[in-house]
Design an enzyme around this catalytic site. Structure first.
Site, PDB file in Angstrom:
ATOM      1  N   ASP A  44      -4.946  30.270  10.170  1.00 37.99           N
ATOM      2  CA  ASP A  44      -5.086  29.233  11.203  1.00 37.99           C
ATOM      3  C   ASP A  44      -3.856  28.322  11.226  1.00 37.99           C
ATOM      4  OD1 ASP A  44      -5.564  27.784   8.924  1.00 37.99           O
ATOM      5  OD2 ASP A  44      -7.499  26.973   9.568  1.00 37.99           O
ATOM      6  N   SER A  45      -2.886  28.602  10.344  1.00 37.12           N
ATOM      7  CA  SER A  45      -1.578  27.937  10.458  1.00 37.12           C
ATOM      8  C   SER A  45      -0.933  28.296  11.799  1.00 37.12           C
ATOM      9  CB  SER A  45      -0.656  28.353   9.309  1.00 37.12           C
ATOM     10  OG  SER A  45      -0.614  29.747   9.178  1.00 37.12           O
ATOM     11  N   ASP A  83      -8.520  34.231   9.080  1.00 37.49           N
ATOM     12  CA  ASP A  83      -8.917  32.891   8.654  1.00 37.49           C
ATOM     13  C   ASP A  83     -10.029  32.427   9.586  1.00 37.49           C
ATOM     14  OD1 ASP A  83      -8.266  31.020   6.780  1.00 37.49           O
ATOM     15  OD2 ASP A  83      -6.407  30.372   7.739  1.00 37.49           O
ATOM     16  N   LYS A 112     -11.345  34.672   5.550  1.00 39.38           N
ATOM     17  CA  LYS A 112     -11.028  33.645   4.550  1.00 39.38           C
ATOM     18  C   LYS A 112     -11.740  32.360   4.951  1.00 39.38           C
ATOM     19  CE  LYS A 112      -6.795  31.630   4.072  1.00 39.38           C
ATOM     20  NZ  LYS A 112      -7.121  30.221   4.387  1.00 39.38           N
ATOM     21  N   GLU A 114     -12.171  28.221   3.894  1.00 38.54           N
ATOM     22  CA  GLU A 114     -11.698  27.080   3.092  1.00 38.54           C
ATOM     23  C   GLU A 114     -12.906  26.346   2.502  1.00 38.54           C
ATOM     24  OE1 GLU A 114      -9.032  24.414   5.139  1.00 38.54           O
ATOM     25  OE2 GLU A 114      -7.688  26.047   5.711  1.00 38.54           O
ATOM     26  N   GLU A 191      -4.162  26.648  -3.171  1.00 37.32           N
ATOM     27  CA  GLU A 191      -3.069  26.017  -2.419  1.00 37.32           C
ATOM     28  C   GLU A 191      -2.696  24.657  -3.011  1.00 37.32           C
ATOM     29  OE1 GLU A 191      -3.367  26.085   1.862  1.00 37.32           O
ATOM     30  OE2 GLU A 191      -1.676  24.722   2.102  1.00 37.32           O
TER      31      GLU A 191
HETATM   32  O1  KIV Z   1      -3.456  29.579   7.546  1.00 36.87           O
HETATM   33  C1  KIV Z   1      -2.683  29.794   6.602  1.00 36.87           C
HETATM   34  O2  KIV Z   1      -1.479  29.995   6.774  1.00 36.87           O
HETATM   35  C2  KIV Z   1      -3.230  29.791   5.246  1.00 36.87           C
HETATM   36  C3  KIV Z   1      -2.293  30.054   4.115  1.00 36.87           C
HETATM   37  C4  KIV Z   1      -1.503  28.858   3.819  1.00 36.87           C
HETATM   38  C5  KIV Z   1      -3.003  30.549   2.919  1.00 36.87           C
HETATM   39  O3  KIV Z   1      -4.380  29.571   5.082  1.00 36.87           O
END
Ligand code: KIV
Length: 287
Positions: A44-45, A83, A112, A114, A191
């Site tokens: 989600d970056s 994510d 993934k 969080e 992280e």
């Molecule tokens: O979204 C992302 O880029 C991440 C990484 C930093 C692990 O979750």
């Protein structure tokens, strides 16, 4: 190259480091997949580096799904992990299974999550992150955990700062990691935590840890691909290593194009189409 799977990642613990890069589209996925990377994370970056949003929380579920589809279409060997964006499980945990399956049906092989929900869910695993993780795993969705600096809830963590720097915070992160392992996640992203703590967590888990800003003792490493390719040269966090300066390469290519067009050097005859034989002359004569 063998197809990377959730099982093969789990088996890598203590044997060979796991490599993961973020990836958001078809063209990058093709290149990165053939480079031999183990995991491509549709992170989600993307909110920040692709969409220009200030916070990862703001990316829409449909945007993440579309980009997962694009990455999934290109990949032959890497494991594709999507994510789960904030809106897909943190606002309504009841709907998390629906959205997780949406990602799985769109080309991801795992999701993934969080850590969220604070400390109150550490003991009974009744709500928050443990509730969602349990629900997905019970329904056969492979889950990668993510603890430490969790950008979706950064406002609750006191900003973008290293987590687990004191005994109390470190103990909580150790508890989160163990609980996630007990719930069945196949790996955990650590992280921005001190490397001593990451080493301790890594040694005390049987599943791989994948670090970002968490030092060399993790079982694997992840970076945001645009950071390691130098697409944002003005923003380089301490934990990033830049492997090339793509922004300079792109800038120079664009300037070359502009100059060639202005000087009528491009397109030349090799980039142009022509009539067969003397057809053009005949065509003009007929006019
Ligand atoms: O979204 C992302 O880029 C991440 C990484 C930093 C692990 O979750």
């Amino acid at each position: 190259m063998n197809k990377v799977s959730v099982c093969s990642i789990r088996q890598r613990k203590g044997k060979k480091k796991v490599t993961m890069l973020t990836c958001y589209d078809y063209s990058f996925a093709k290149i990165l997949d053939s480079s031999g990377i183990d995991i491509l994370l549709v992170g989600d970056s993307m909110s920040n580096v692709v969409l220009g949003l200030k916070e990862t929380r703001k990316v829409a579920i449909s945007e993440m799904v579309n980009h997962t589809l694009a990455v999934g279409r290109a990949v032959k060997n890497a494991l594709v992990v999507a994510d789960m964006p904030y809106l897909s499980y943190q606002t309504n945990p009841e709907k998390s299974l629906y959205y997780a399956k949406k990602f799985i049906s769109s080309g991801a092989e795992a999701v993934k999550i969080e850590w969220f929900g604070g400390d109150k869910f550490l003991d009974n695993a009744a709500g928050g992150c443990p509730y969602v993780v349990k629900k997905l795993i019970k329904n056969k969705v492979p889950v990668m955990g993510h603890i430490g600096l969790t950008p979706q809830t950064v406002h609750l963590l006191g900003g973008y700062r290293v987590q687990g720097k004191d005994k109390k915070e470190a103990a909580k992160l150790i508890q989160q990691a163990k609980l996630l392992q007990d719930l069945g996640v196949f790996s955990i992203v650590l992280e921005c935590i001190p490397c001593e703590l990451a080493e301790y967590i890594t040694k005390n888990l049987t599943i791989p840890t994948i670090g970002i800003g968490a030092g060399k003792f993790c079982d694997g490493q992840v970076l945001v691909v645009y950071d390691c390719l130098g697409l944002y040269p003005d923003v380089t966090p301490k934990f990033v290593k830049r492997y090339c300066d793509l922004s300079k390469i792109i800038d120079s290519a664009a300037k070359g194009f502009i100059s060639d067009v202005q000087k009528i050097k491009f397109p030349d005859t090799s980039h142009s189409y022509h009539f067969n034989d003397n057809q053009w002359d005949e065509f003009k004569a007929d006019l």
